[in-house]
Scaffold this motif. Structure first.
Motif, PDB file in Angstrom:
ATOM      1  N   CYS A   7      20.674   0.068  10.115  1.00 18.13           N
ATOM      2  CA  CYS A   7      22.132  -0.070  10.210  1.00 18.13           C
ATOM      3  C   CYS A   7      22.529  -1.218  11.131  1.00 18.13           C
ATOM      4  O   CYS A   7      23.554  -1.857  10.923  1.00 18.13           O
ATOM      5  N   CYS A   8      21.710  -1.464  12.124  1.00 16.26           N
ATOM      6  CA  CYS A   8      21.982  -2.535  13.090  1.00 16.26           C
ATOM      7  C   CYS A   8      21.314  -3.855  12.688  1.00 16.26           C
ATOM      8  O   CYS A   8      21.346  -4.822  13.452  1.00 16.26           O
ATOM      9  N   VAL A   9      20.710  -3.888  11.516  1.00 13.11           N
ATOM     10  CA  VAL A   9      19.998  -5.055  10.982  1.00 13.11           C
ATOM     11  C   VAL A   9      18.919  -5.537  11.951  1.00 13.11           C
ATOM     12  O   VAL A   9      18.734  -6.721  12.179  1.00 13.11           O
ATOM     13  N   LYS A  10      18.206  -4.597  12.511  1.00 15.18           N
ATOM     14  CA  LYS A  10      17.074  -4.914  13.382  1.00 15.18           C
ATOM     15  C   LYS A  10      15.805  -4.779  12.537  1.00 15.18           C
ATOM     16  O   LYS A  10      15.092  -3.770  12.593  1.00 15.18           O
ATOM     17  N   VAL A  11      15.560  -5.825  11.766  1.00 12.00           N
ATOM     18  CA  VAL A  11      14.479  -5.820  10.784  1.00 12.00           C
ATOM     19  C   VAL A  11      13.115  -5.609  11.431  1.00 12.00           C
ATOM     20  O   VAL A  11      12.326  -4.772  10.983  1.00 12.00           O
ATOM     21  N   VAL A  12      12.826  -6.350  12.472  1.00 12.70           N
ATOM     22  CA  VAL A  12      11.516  -6.264  13.123  1.00 12.70           C
ATOM     23  C   VAL A  12      11.267  -4.850  13.632  1.00 12.70           C
ATOM     24  O   VAL A  12      10.176  -4.285  13.442  1.00 12.70           O
ATOM     25  N   GLU A  13      12.270  -4.261  14.246  1.00 15.02           N
ATOM     26  CA  GLU A  13      12.122  -2.920  14.789  1.00 15.02           C
ATOM     27  C   GLU A  13      11.929  -1.887  13.679  1.00 15.02           C
ATOM     28  O   GLU A  13      11.088  -0.985  13.783  1.00 15.02           O
ATOM     29  N   ALA A  14      12.704  -2.013  12.598  1.00 20.41           N
ATOM     30  CA  ALA A  14      12.586  -1.083  11.474  1.00 20.41           C
ATOM     31  C   ALA A  14      11.195  -1.175  10.843  1.00 20.41           C
ATOM     32  O   ALA A  14      10.563  -0.147  10.544  1.00 20.41           O
ATOM     33  N   VAL A  17       8.578   0.550  13.106  1.00 23.57           N
ATOM     34  CA  VAL A  17       8.591   2.008  13.007  1.00 23.57           C
ATOM     35  C   VAL A  17       7.950   2.450  11.697  1.00 23.57           C
ATOM     36  O   VAL A  17       7.171   3.412  11.665  1.00 23.57           O
ATOM     37  N   LEU A  18       8.228   1.724  10.608  1.00 33.20           N
ATOM     38  CA  LEU A  18       7.611   2.053   9.325  1.00 33.20           C
ATOM     39  C   LEU A  18       6.094   1.915   9.412  1.00 33.20           C
ATOM     40  O   LEU A  18       5.357   2.795   8.954  1.00 33.20           O
ATOM     41  N   LYS A  19       5.636   0.842  10.020  1.00 38.52           N
ATOM     42  CA  LYS A  19       4.191   0.627  10.166  1.00 38.52           C
ATOM     43  C   LYS A  19       3.561   1.767  10.960  1.00 38.52           C
ATOM     44  O   LYS A  19       2.516   2.307  10.575  1.00 38.52           O
ATOM     45  N   GLU A  20       4.191   2.141  12.053  1.00 39.99           N
ATOM     46  CA  GLU A  20       3.685   3.240  12.882  1.00 39.99           C
ATOM     47  C   GLU A  20       3.665   4.546  12.095  1.00 39.99           C
ATOM     48  O   GLU A  20       2.715   5.332  12.177  1.00 39.99           O
ATOM     49  N   MET A  21       4.702   4.746  11.294  1.00 42.49           N
ATOM     50  CA  MET A  21       4.809   5.944  10.474  1.00 42.49           C
ATOM     51  C   MET A  21       3.656   6.027   9.469  1.00 42.49           C
ATOM     52  O   MET A  21       2.989   7.058   9.351  1.00 42.49           O
ATOM     53  N   VAL A  22       3.402   4.930   8.778  1.00 42.00           N
ATOM     54  CA  VAL A  22       2.339   4.886   7.773  1.00 42.00           C
ATOM     55  C   VAL A  22       0.963   5.035   8.435  1.00 42.00           C
ATOM     56  O   VAL A  22       0.088   5.736   7.920  1.00 42.00           O
ATOM     57  N   GLU A  23       0.779   4.390   9.585  1.00 43.41           N
ATOM     58  CA  GLU A  23      -0.488   4.513  10.306  1.00 43.41           C
ATOM     59  C   GLU A  23      -0.748   5.936  10.783  1.00 43.41           C
ATOM     60  O   GLU A  23      -1.892   6.326  11.001  1.00 43.41           O
ATOM     61  N   SER A  24       0.311   6.712  10.940  1.00 44.42           N
ATOM     62  CA  SER A  24       0.186   8.117  11.347  1.00 44.42           C
ATOM     63  C   SER A  24       0.077   9.050  10.147  1.00 44.42           C
ATOM     64  O   SER A  24       0.211  10.265  10.284  1.00 44.42           O
ATOM     65  N   ALA A  25      -0.136   8.462   8.963  1.00 44.23           N
ATOM     66  CA  ALA A  25      -0.335   9.201   7.708  1.00 44.23           C
ATOM     67  C   ALA A  25       0.938   9.846   7.157  1.00 44.23           C
ATOM     68  O   ALA A  25       0.859  10.779   6.362  1.00 44.23           O
ATOM     69  N   GLN A  27       4.047   9.281   4.726  1.00 43.14           N
ATOM     70  CA  GLN A  27       4.557   8.394   3.686  1.00 43.14           C
ATOM     71  C   GLN A  27       6.084   8.347   3.778  1.00 43.14           C
ATOM     72  O   GLN A  27       6.736   9.376   3.945  1.00 43.14           O
ATOM     73  N   PRO A  28       6.660   7.163   3.661  1.00 41.71           N
ATOM     74  CA  PRO A  28       8.120   7.071   3.704  1.00 41.71           C
ATOM     75  C   PRO A  28       8.728   7.738   2.474  1.00 41.71           C
ATOM     76  O   PRO A  28       8.139   7.725   1.393  1.00 41.71           O
ATOM     77  N   ASN A  29       9.892   8.334   2.666  1.00 38.05           N
ATOM     78  CA  ASN A  29      10.592   8.949   1.540  1.00 38.05           C
ATOM     79  C   ASN A  29      11.703   8.012   1.041  1.00 38.05           C
ATOM     80  O   ASN A  29      11.868   6.909   1.562  1.00 38.05           O
ATOM     81  N   ILE A  30      12.433   8.461   0.065  1.00 31.65           N
ATOM     82  CA  ILE A  30      13.472   7.626  -0.548  1.00 31.65           C
ATOM     83  C   ILE A  30      14.526   7.195   0.467  1.00 31.65           C
ATOM     84  O   ILE A  30      15.010   6.069   0.432  1.00 31.65           O
ATOM     85  N   TYR A  31      14.873   8.057   1.395  1.00 31.22           N
ATOM     86  CA  TYR A  31      15.906   7.737   2.384  1.00 31.22           C
ATOM     87  C   TYR A  31      15.469   6.597   3.300  1.00 31.22           C
ATOM     88  O   TYR A  31      16.248   5.696   3.603  1.00 31.22           O
ATOM     89  N   VAL A  32      14.233   6.664   3.748  1.00 33.05           N
ATOM     90  CA  VAL A  32      13.686   5.615   4.615  1.00 33.05           C
ATOM     91  C   VAL A  32      13.661   4.285   3.873  1.00 33.05           C
ATOM     92  O   VAL A  32      14.090   3.250   4.392  1.00 33.05           O
ATOM     93  N   LEU A  33      13.183   4.306   2.644  1.00 31.14           N
ATOM     94  CA  LEU A  33      13.052   3.069   1.884  1.00 31.14           C
ATOM     95  C   LEU A  33      14.410   2.479   1.502  1.00 31.14           C
ATOM     96  O   LEU A  33      14.591   1.264   1.512  1.00 31.14           O
ATOM     97  N   ILE A  34      15.383   3.330   1.205  1.00 33.12           N
ATOM     98  CA  ILE A  34      16.728   2.829   0.925  1.00 33.12           C
ATOM     99  C   ILE A  34      17.323   2.199   2.180  1.00 33.12           C
ATOM    100  O   ILE A  34      17.990   1.160   2.108  1.00 33.12           O
ATOM    101  N   SER A  35      17.083   2.802   3.318  1.00 36.08           N
ATOM    102  CA  SER A  35      17.565   2.221   4.582  1.00 36.08           C
ATOM    103  C   SER A  35      16.973   0.830   4.781  1.00 36.08           C
ATOM    104  O   SER A  35      17.668  -0.107   5.191  1.00 36.08           O
TER     105      SER A  35
END
Length: 122
Positions: A7-14, A17-25, A27-35
């Motif tokens: 929402c704040c257009v902080k691409v690097v930060e988003a 967090v996605l990378k950390e999420m995936v590394e922790s096993a 999987q992103p859901n539709i809401y995360v990917l739409i964001s």
């Protein structure tokens, strides 16, 4: 966190967090990917929008009405020369609506404002 950063257009930060999420096993859901799609769209990173959309498909997630609405919103902010990339995504998400959109035949940016409401009809 991804939605907040998006929402704040902080691409690097988003992305971090996605990378950390995936590394922790997780999987992103539709809401995360739409964001993320919305974030990339606001940041004029259309190739990343398409890559994220393709990831939705690769994960076996069915794009829904929210996905279509998000893509239409991104189209309103996209330079004309990049609209073809997003048109393909719309056609996959909603073939009826996708058949109405032809980047070379009309002013897509103005059209998307109207079409955003029409997506529910299709």
């Amino acid at each position: 966190m991804i939605t907040i950063f998006s929402c704040c257009v902080k691409v690097v930060e988003a992305k971090s967090v996605l990378k950390e999420m995936v590394e922790s096993a997780f999987q992103p859901n539709i809401y995360v990917l739409i964001s993320l799609i919305q974030c990339y769209g606001k940041a004029d990173q259309i190739d990343n929008v398409v890559t994220t959309f393709d990831r939705i498909i690769e994960l076996g997630i069915t794009p829904d009405e929210r996905t279509c609405g998000c893509l239409l919103n991104v189209m309103t902010q996209t330079p004309r020369e990049e609209l073809g990339k997003l048109t393909r995504c719309i056609q996959i998400t909603n073939p009826k609506l996708g058949s109405l959109i032809e980047a070379d035949a009309m002013d897509i940016v103005g059209y998307c404002h109207c079409t955003y409401d029409l997506k529910r009809v299709c």
